[in-house]
Design a protein around this motif. Structure first.
Motif, PDB file in Angstrom:
ATOM      1  N   LYS A  49       9.567   0.891  -2.904  1.00  0.00           N
ATOM      2  CA  LYS A  49       8.820   1.256  -4.106  1.00  0.00           C
ATOM      3  C   LYS A  49       7.324   1.210  -3.845  1.00  0.00           C
ATOM      4  O   LYS A  49       6.559   2.017  -4.400  1.00  0.00           O
ATOM      5  CB  LYS A  49       9.187   0.322  -5.260  1.00  0.00           C
ATOM      6  CG  LYS A  49      10.551   0.609  -5.860  1.00  0.00           C
ATOM      7  CD  LYS A  49      10.811  -0.240  -7.089  1.00  0.00           C
ATOM      8  CE  LYS A  49      12.183   0.080  -7.699  1.00  0.00           C
ATOM      9  NZ  LYS A  49      12.482  -0.763  -8.878  1.00  0.00           N
ATOM     10  N   GLN A  51       5.940   1.968  -1.028  1.00  0.00           N
ATOM     11  CA  GLN A  51       5.643   3.210  -0.315  1.00  0.00           C
ATOM     12  C   GLN A  51       5.657   4.407  -1.260  1.00  0.00           C
ATOM     13  O   GLN A  51       4.855   5.339  -1.120  1.00  0.00           O
ATOM     14  CB  GLN A  51       6.651   3.415   0.819  1.00  0.00           C
ATOM     15  CG  GLN A  51       6.552   2.386   1.942  1.00  0.00           C
ATOM     16  CD  GLN A  51       5.158   2.350   2.566  1.00  0.00           C
ATOM     17  OE1 GLN A  51       4.536   3.368   2.800  1.00  0.00           O
ATOM     18  NE2 GLN A  51       4.664   1.130   2.818  1.00  0.00           N
ATOM     19  N   GLU A  52       6.569   4.390  -2.255  1.00  0.00           N
ATOM     20  CA  GLU A  52       6.622   5.481  -3.229  1.00  0.00           C
ATOM     21  C   GLU A  52       5.329   5.563  -4.040  1.00  0.00           C
ATOM     22  O   GLU A  52       4.914   6.647  -4.454  1.00  0.00           O
ATOM     23  CB  GLU A  52       7.811   5.288  -4.167  1.00  0.00           C
ATOM     24  CG  GLU A  52       9.174   5.510  -3.505  1.00  0.00           C
ATOM     25  CD  GLU A  52      10.319   5.154  -4.442  1.00  0.00           C
ATOM     26  OE1 GLU A  52      10.035   4.823  -5.618  1.00  0.00           O
ATOM     27  OE2 GLU A  52      11.475   5.197  -4.001  1.00  0.00           O
ATOM     28  N   LEU A  53       4.720   4.400  -4.273  1.00  0.00           N
ATOM     29  CA  LEU A  53       3.456   4.371  -5.006  1.00  0.00           C
ATOM     30  C   LEU A  53       2.267   4.712  -4.120  1.00  0.00           C
ATOM     31  O   LEU A  53       1.134   4.761  -4.599  1.00  0.00           O
ATOM     32  CB  LEU A  53       3.248   2.996  -5.643  1.00  0.00           C
ATOM     33  CG  LEU A  53       4.232   2.609  -6.757  1.00  0.00           C
ATOM     34  CD1 LEU A  53       4.021   1.164  -7.180  1.00  0.00           C
ATOM     35  CD2 LEU A  53       4.074   3.535  -7.956  1.00  0.00           C
ATOM     36  N   GLY A  54       2.529   4.926  -2.827  1.00  0.00           N
ATOM     37  CA  GLY A  54       1.468   5.310  -1.910  1.00  0.00           C
ATOM     38  C   GLY A  54       0.882   4.177  -1.104  1.00  0.00           C
ATOM     39  O   GLY A  54      -0.135   4.359  -0.424  1.00  0.00           O
ATOM     40  N   GLY A  55       1.494   2.987  -1.172  1.00  0.00           N
ATOM     41  CA  GLY A  55       0.982   1.850  -0.432  1.00  0.00           C
ATOM     42  C   GLY A  55      -0.187   1.185  -1.145  1.00  0.00           C
ATOM     43  O   GLY A  55      -0.620   1.587  -2.229  1.00  0.00           O
ATOM     44  N   GLN A  58      -3.337   3.436  -2.129  1.00  0.00           N
ATOM     45  CA  GLN A  58      -3.196   4.278  -3.314  1.00  0.00           C
ATOM     46  C   GLN A  58      -3.157   3.456  -4.597  1.00  0.00           C
ATOM     47  O   GLN A  58      -3.655   3.896  -5.641  1.00  0.00           O
ATOM     48  CB  GLN A  58      -1.934   5.139  -3.197  1.00  0.00           C
ATOM     49  CG  GLN A  58      -2.088   6.359  -2.319  1.00  0.00           C
ATOM     50  CD  GLN A  58      -3.167   7.305  -2.832  1.00  0.00           C
ATOM     51  OE1 GLN A  58      -3.206   7.647  -4.007  1.00  0.00           O
ATOM     52  NE2 GLN A  58      -4.058   7.718  -1.934  1.00  0.00           N
ATOM     53  N   ILE A  59      -2.563   2.267  -4.520  1.00  0.00           N
ATOM     54  CA  ILE A  59      -2.550   1.389  -5.690  1.00  0.00           C
ATOM     55  C   ILE A  59      -3.978   1.024  -6.076  1.00  0.00           C
ATOM     56  O   ILE A  59      -4.348   1.057  -7.252  1.00  0.00           O
ATOM     57  CB  ILE A  59      -1.700   0.130  -5.414  1.00  0.00           C
ATOM     58  CG1 ILE A  59      -0.211   0.495  -5.387  1.00  0.00           C
ATOM     59  CG2 ILE A  59      -1.959  -0.939  -6.480  1.00  0.00           C
ATOM     60  CD1 ILE A  59       0.695  -0.661  -5.048  1.00  0.00           C
ATOM     61  N   LYS A  61      -6.606   2.763  -5.483  1.00  0.00           N
ATOM     62  CA  LYS A  61      -7.246   3.970  -6.005  1.00  0.00           C
ATOM     63  C   LYS A  61      -6.860   4.195  -7.459  1.00  0.00           C
ATOM     64  O   LYS A  61      -7.703   4.524  -8.301  1.00  0.00           O
ATOM     65  CB  LYS A  61      -6.846   5.172  -5.150  1.00  0.00           C
ATOM     66  CG  LYS A  61      -7.550   6.464  -5.534  1.00  0.00           C
ATOM     67  CD  LYS A  61      -7.187   7.595  -4.584  1.00  0.00           C
ATOM     68  CE  LYS A  61      -7.913   8.889  -4.969  1.00  0.00           C
ATOM     69  NZ  LYS A  61      -7.554  10.005  -4.044  1.00  0.00           N
ATOM     70  N   LYS A  62      -5.564   4.005  -7.770  1.00  0.00           N
ATOM     71  CA  LYS A  62      -5.109   4.202  -9.145  1.00  0.00           C
ATOM     72  C   LYS A  62      -5.651   3.129 -10.080  1.00  0.00           C
ATOM     73  O   LYS A  62      -5.834   3.370 -11.274  1.00  0.00           O
ATOM     74  CB  LYS A  62      -3.588   4.217  -9.186  1.00  0.00           C
ATOM     75  CG  LYS A  62      -2.972   5.439  -8.499  1.00  0.00           C
ATOM     76  CD  LYS A  62      -1.457   5.353  -8.459  1.00  0.00           C
ATOM     77  CE  LYS A  62      -0.870   6.584  -7.775  1.00  0.00           C
ATOM     78  NZ  LYS A  62       0.602   6.516  -7.669  1.00  0.00           N
TER      79      LYS A  62
END
Length: 299
Positions: A49, A51-55, A58-59, A61-62
Protein backbone atom coordinates in the motif's frame (compact mmCIF):
# COMPACT_ATOMS: atom_id res chain seq x y z
CA UNK A 1 10.39 -7.58 -1.33
CA UNK A 2 10.86 -8.65 2.26
CA UNK A 3 10.17 -6.27 5.11
CA UNK A 4 9.38 -6.85 8.76
CA UNK A 5 5.65 -6.57 9.23
CA UNK A 6 5.23 -7.45 12.91
CA UNK A 7 2.47 -10.07 12.61
CA UNK A 8 0.12 -11.47 10.02
CA UNK A 9 0.63 -9.66 6.73
CA UNK A 10 -3.04 -8.85 6.16
CA UNK A 11 -4.59 -9.10 9.64
CA UNK A 12 -4.98 -5.89 11.68
CA UNK A 13 -3.29 -6.06 15.08
CA UNK A 14 -6.04 -3.91 16.59
CA UNK A 15 -9.82 -4.33 16.39
CA UNK A 16 -11.32 -2.19 13.65
CA UNK A 17 -7.99 -1.56 12.00
CA UNK A 18 -9.30 -2.64 8.61
CA UNK A 19 -12.11 -0.09 8.72
CA UNK A 20 -10.02 3.02 9.19
CA UNK A 21 -10.29 3.98 5.52
CA UNK A 22 -14.07 4.38 5.92
CA UNK A 23 -13.62 6.55 8.99
CA UNK A 24 -10.93 8.64 7.29
CA UNK A 25 -12.88 9.10 4.08
CA UNK A 26 -15.52 11.10 5.96
CA UNK A 27 -12.97 13.94 6.22
CA UNK A 28 -12.61 16.04 3.14
CA UNK A 29 -8.90 16.32 2.41
CA UNK A 30 -7.44 18.92 0.11
CA UNK A 31 -4.04 17.30 0.45
CA UNK A 32 -4.44 14.63 -2.23
CA UNK A 33 -4.55 11.88 0.37
CA UNK A 34 -6.93 10.98 3.20
CA UNK A 35 -6.31 9.98 6.80
CA UNK A 36 -7.80 6.57 6.04
CA UNK A 37 -5.34 5.89 3.23
CA UNK A 38 -2.45 6.71 5.54
CA UNK A 39 -3.62 4.58 8.46
CA UNK A 40 -4.60 1.60 6.28
CA UNK A 41 -0.98 0.89 5.44
CA UNK A 42 0.00 0.82 9.12
CA UNK A 43 -2.39 -1.76 10.59
CA UNK A 44 -1.41 -4.22 9.35
CA UNK A 45 1.92 -2.98 8.04
CA UNK A 46 1.55 -3.14 4.28
CA UNK A 47 4.55 -2.09 2.15
CA UNK A 48 2.47 -2.72 -0.98
CA UNK A 49 0.00 0.00 0.00
CA UNK A 50 2.93 2.30 0.66
CA UNK A 51 4.16 1.65 -2.88
CA UNK A 52 0.64 2.21 -4.26
CA UNK A 53 0.68 5.65 -2.64
CA UNK A 54 3.98 6.35 -4.37
CA UNK A 55 6.33 5.75 -1.45
CA UNK A 56 7.49 8.21 1.19
CA UNK A 57 8.44 10.87 -1.38
CA UNK A 58 4.95 11.01 -2.90
CA UNK A 59 3.32 10.98 0.53
CA UNK A 60 5.37 14.04 1.48
CA UNK A 61 4.36 15.71 -1.77
CA UNK A 62 0.67 15.04 -1.16
CA UNK A 63 1.01 16.29 2.42
CA UNK A 64 2.48 19.55 1.11
CA UNK A 65 5.81 19.16 2.90
CA UNK A 66 9.42 19.23 1.75
CA UNK A 67 11.37 16.68 3.86
CA UNK A 68 14.44 18.94 3.90
CA UNK A 69 12.49 22.00 5.02
CA UNK A 70 9.56 20.63 7.02
CA UNK A 71 6.27 22.39 7.64
CA UNK A 72 5.99 26.14 7.86
CA UNK A 73 5.88 27.21 11.48
CA UNK A 74 2.93 29.52 10.84
CA UNK A 75 1.11 27.54 8.16
CA UNK A 76 -2.22 29.30 7.67
CA UNK A 77 -2.85 28.74 3.98
CA UNK A 78 -4.71 25.56 3.00
CA UNK A 79 -3.67 23.30 0.14
CA UNK A 80 -6.37 24.91 -2.05
CA UNK A 81 -5.39 28.47 -1.18
CA UNK A 82 -7.86 29.13 1.66
CA UNK A 83 -6.66 31.36 4.48
CA UNK A 84 -7.21 30.13 8.04
CA UNK A 85 -7.08 31.98 11.34
CA UNK A 86 -5.00 29.40 13.20
CA UNK A 87 -1.79 27.64 12.14
CA UNK A 88 -2.31 24.10 10.77
CA UNK A 89 -6.10 24.49 10.96
CA UNK A 90 -6.70 22.81 7.57
CA UNK A 91 -4.20 20.05 8.31
CA UNK A 92 -5.75 19.26 11.67
CA UNK A 93 -9.25 19.34 10.21
CA UNK A 94 -8.22 16.72 7.66
CA UNK A 95 -6.03 14.45 9.82
CA UNK A 96 -6.83 15.28 13.43
CA UNK A 97 -4.80 16.55 16.38
CA UNK A 98 -2.28 14.58 18.38
CA UNK A 99 -4.48 14.37 21.46
CA UNK A 100 -6.77 11.74 22.92
CA UNK A 101 -10.24 12.45 24.35
CA UNK A 102 -10.26 12.89 28.10
CA UNK A 103 -10.78 9.59 29.86
CA UNK A 104 -13.89 9.26 31.99
CA UNK A 105 -13.07 10.25 35.55
CA UNK A 106 -14.04 7.87 38.36
CA UNK A 107 -16.09 9.77 40.93
CA UNK A 108 -15.74 9.41 44.69
CA UNK A 109 -19.26 7.95 44.84
CA UNK A 110 -18.28 5.21 42.36
CA UNK A 111 -15.19 4.39 44.41
CA UNK A 112 -17.30 4.30 47.57
CA UNK A 113 -19.74 1.85 45.97
CA UNK A 114 -16.82 -0.27 44.74
CA UNK A 115 -15.33 -0.32 48.25
CA UNK A 116 -18.65 -1.49 49.70
CA UNK A 117 -19.02 -4.21 47.06
CA UNK A 118 -17.36 -6.78 49.31
CA UNK A 119 -19.03 -9.95 50.62
CA UNK A 120 -17.63 -9.49 54.14
CA UNK A 121 -18.88 -5.91 54.41
CA UNK A 122 -22.29 -6.87 53.09
CA UNK A 123 -22.56 -9.71 55.62
CA UNK A 124 -21.51 -7.33 58.40
CA UNK A 125 -24.17 -4.85 57.28
CA UNK A 126 -26.85 -7.56 57.46
CA UNK A 127 -25.59 -8.63 60.87
CA UNK A 128 -25.60 -5.00 62.03
CA UNK A 129 -29.19 -4.53 60.82
CA UNK A 130 -30.35 -7.65 62.64
CA UNK A 131 -28.46 -6.72 65.80
CA UNK A 132 -29.83 -3.18 65.72
CA UNK A 133 -33.41 -4.38 65.20
CA UNK A 134 -33.16 -6.91 68.03
CA UNK A 135 -31.51 -4.37 70.33
CA UNK A 136 -34.15 -1.69 69.70
CA UNK A 137 -36.97 -4.24 70.20
CA UNK A 138 -35.38 -5.43 73.43
CA UNK A 139 -35.01 -1.84 74.65
CA UNK A 140 -38.56 -0.85 73.78
CA UNK A 141 -40.64 -4.01 74.28
CA UNK A 142 -38.34 -6.67 75.68
CA UNK A 143 -36.62 -7.40 78.94
CA UNK A 144 -34.86 -4.01 79.08
CA UNK A 145 -37.89 -1.83 78.42
CA UNK A 146 -37.89 -0.58 81.98
CA UNK A 147 -34.15 0.20 82.07
CA UNK A 148 -33.27 3.84 82.43
CA UNK A 149 -30.38 3.65 79.98
CA UNK A 150 -31.11 1.97 76.63
CA UNK A 151 -27.98 0.30 75.23
CA UNK A 152 -29.39 -2.47 73.06
CA UNK A 153 -28.83 -0.50 69.88
CA UNK A 154 -25.11 0.12 70.56
CA UNK A 155 -23.76 -3.16 69.18
CA UNK A 156 -25.58 -2.88 65.84
CA UNK A 157 -24.71 0.82 65.48
CA UNK A 158 -21.05 0.06 66.22
CA UNK A 159 -20.95 -2.52 63.41
CA UNK A 160 -22.59 -0.04 61.03
CA UNK A 161 -20.02 2.59 61.99
CA UNK A 162 -17.15 0.14 61.44
CA UNK A 163 -18.45 -0.70 57.95
CA UNK A 164 -18.72 3.00 57.09
CA UNK A 165 -15.17 3.68 58.34
CA UNK A 166 -13.75 0.83 56.23
CA UNK A 167 -15.67 1.93 53.12
CA UNK A 168 -14.74 5.60 53.39
CA UNK A 169 -11.10 4.81 54.19
CA UNK A 170 -10.74 2.57 51.13
CA UNK A 171 -12.60 5.03 48.91
CA UNK A 172 -10.47 7.98 50.02
CA UNK A 173 -7.25 6.01 49.44
CA UNK A 174 -8.42 4.91 45.98
CA UNK A 175 -9.49 8.46 45.10
CA UNK A 176 -6.08 9.85 46.04
CA UNK A 177 -4.36 7.14 43.97
CA UNK A 178 -6.62 7.96 41.02
CA UNK A 179 -5.68 11.63 41.22
CA UNK A 180 -1.97 10.79 41.40
CA UNK A 181 -2.32 8.47 38.40
CA UNK A 182 -3.98 11.25 36.37
CA UNK A 183 -1.16 13.65 37.27
CA UNK A 184 1.49 11.08 36.25
CA UNK A 185 -0.27 10.50 32.92
CA UNK A 186 -0.45 14.22 32.25
CA UNK A 187 3.24 14.61 33.10
CA UNK A 188 4.15 11.69 30.83
CA UNK A 189 2.51 13.44 27.87
CA UNK A 190 4.14 16.75 28.74
CA UNK A 191 7.36 16.22 26.77
CA UNK A 192 9.00 17.70 23.73
CA UNK A 193 10.27 16.28 20.45
CA UNK A 194 12.47 17.62 17.67
CA UNK A 195 10.97 18.40 14.28
CA UNK A 196 12.13 20.13 11.16
CA UNK A 197 10.23 23.34 10.43
CA UNK A 198 11.12 26.21 8.12
CA UNK A 199 14.38 24.43 7.34
CA UNK A 200 15.61 24.32 10.94
CA UNK A 201 15.33 22.05 13.97
CA UNK A 202 12.84 23.13 16.63
CA UNK A 203 11.49 21.52 19.79
CA UNK A 204 7.72 21.34 20.22
CA UNK A 205 5.33 19.58 22.58
CA UNK A 206 4.10 16.19 21.40
CA UNK A 207 0.53 17.52 21.28
CA UNK A 208 1.61 20.08 18.68
CA UNK A 209 2.70 17.42 16.17
CA UNK A 210 0.79 17.35 12.90
CA UNK A 211 0.46 14.92 10.04
CA UNK A 212 3.16 16.04 7.62
CA UNK A 213 5.67 17.05 10.28
CA UNK A 214 9.22 15.76 9.78
CA UNK A 215 10.08 14.14 13.11
CA UNK A 216 13.77 13.81 14.01
CA UNK A 217 14.58 10.63 15.91
CA UNK A 218 17.39 9.85 18.36
CA UNK A 219 18.29 6.89 20.61
CA UNK A 220 16.06 6.65 23.67
CA UNK A 221 13.11 8.44 22.06
CA UNK A 222 9.61 7.06 22.59
CA UNK A 223 7.82 7.62 19.29
CA UNK A 224 4.61 9.63 19.95
CA UNK A 225 3.04 9.28 16.47
CA UNK A 226 3.02 6.92 13.48
CA UNK A 227 5.27 7.69 10.56
CA UNK A 228 7.11 6.50 7.48
CA UNK A 229 10.89 6.34 7.53
CA UNK A 230 12.68 8.90 5.35
CA UNK A 231 16.40 8.64 6.06
CA UNK A 232 18.86 7.90 8.81
CA UNK A 233 21.57 5.55 9.97
CA UNK A 234 21.28 2.14 11.64
CA UNK A 235 17.93 2.97 13.23
CA UNK A 236 16.54 0.14 15.38
CA UNK A 237 13.29 0.18 17.36
CA UNK A 238 11.74 -1.91 20.10
CA UNK A 239 8.06 -2.25 19.16
CA UNK A 240 7.12 -4.80 21.83
CA UNK A 241 4.79 -2.34 23.59
CA UNK A 242 2.85 -1.84 20.36
CA UNK A 243 2.96 -5.18 18.53
CA UNK A 244 4.10 -7.66 21.19
CA UNK A 245 7.12 -8.62 19.07
CA UNK A 246 10.15 -8.92 21.33
CA UNK A 247 12.75 -8.72 18.54
CA UNK A 248 14.19 -5.31 17.71
CA UNK A 249 13.18 -4.07 14.26
CA UNK A 250 15.63 -2.34 11.93
CA UNK A 251 14.09 0.60 10.12
CA UNK A 252 14.83 1.67 6.59
CA UNK A 253 13.33 2.06 3.17
CA UNK A 254 11.59 -0.73 1.24
CA UNK A 255 14.42 -0.54 -1.31
CA UNK A 256 16.76 -1.59 1.51
CA UNK A 257 14.46 -4.49 2.37
CA UNK A 258 13.70 -3.05 5.81
CA UNK A 259 10.59 -2.01 7.69
CA UNK A 260 9.66 1.57 6.66
CA UNK A 261 6.89 1.98 9.25
CA UNK A 262 7.63 3.60 12.61
CA UNK A 263 4.83 2.96 15.12
CA UNK A 264 3.84 5.17 18.02
CA UNK A 265 4.85 3.69 21.36
CA UNK A 266 8.05 2.19 19.94
CA UNK A 267 11.36 2.95 21.63
CA UNK A 268 14.42 3.85 19.57
CA UNK A 269 17.26 1.59 20.68
CA UNK A 270 20.02 2.89 18.44
CA UNK A 271 20.67 4.97 15.38
CA UNK A 272 19.23 8.25 14.18
CA UNK A 273 16.78 9.16 11.47
CA UNK A 274 13.81 11.16 10.34
CA UNK A 275 10.28 10.23 9.43
CA UNK A 276 7.20 11.91 8.03
CA UNK A 277 4.26 11.82 10.44
CA UNK A 278 1.22 10.06 8.92
CA UNK A 279 -1.10 9.38 11.87
CA UNK A 280 -1.73 11.22 15.14
CA UNK A 281 -4.12 11.07 18.08
CA UNK A 282 -6.80 8.40 17.96
CA UNK A 283 -5.71 7.33 14.48
CA UNK A 284 -2.19 6.43 15.61
CA UNK A 285 -1.31 2.92 16.73
CA UNK A 286 -0.82 4.01 20.34
CA UNK A 287 -4.07 6.00 20.22
CA UNK A 288 -6.03 2.97 19.03
CA UNK A 289 -4.56 0.84 21.82
CA UNK A 290 -5.49 3.42 24.47
CA UNK A 291 -9.05 3.82 23.16
CA UNK A 292 -9.49 0.01 22.99
CA UNK A 293 -8.30 -0.26 26.61
CA UNK A 294 -10.78 2.39 27.72
CA UNK A 295 -13.62 0.57 25.97
CA UNK A 296 -12.54 -2.67 27.65
CA UNK A 297 -12.60 -1.02 31.08
CA UNK A 298 -16.12 0.34 30.56
CA UNK A 299 -17.53 -2.87 28.98
Amino acid sequence: MATATGGSEHTPLLPGGANTSQAGSSYSSAFGITAGELTDMLDPKDPEKLQELGGAAQICKKLQVDPKVGLRQREQIGASGEHYDEPFQARRAAFGRNTLPDASVVTFWQLLCAAYNDHTLIMLTIAAAVSLAVGIYDDMLGSHKDDEVKVGWVEGAAIFLAVLVVCFTNAINDYQKEKQFQKLNAKKEDRTVKVRRDGGEVEIGVQELNVGDILLIEPGDIIPVDGVYLDGHNMTCDESSATGESDAVKKGTTDEGRDPFVLSGAKVLEGVGSMVVVAVGTRSFYGKIMMAMRQGETA
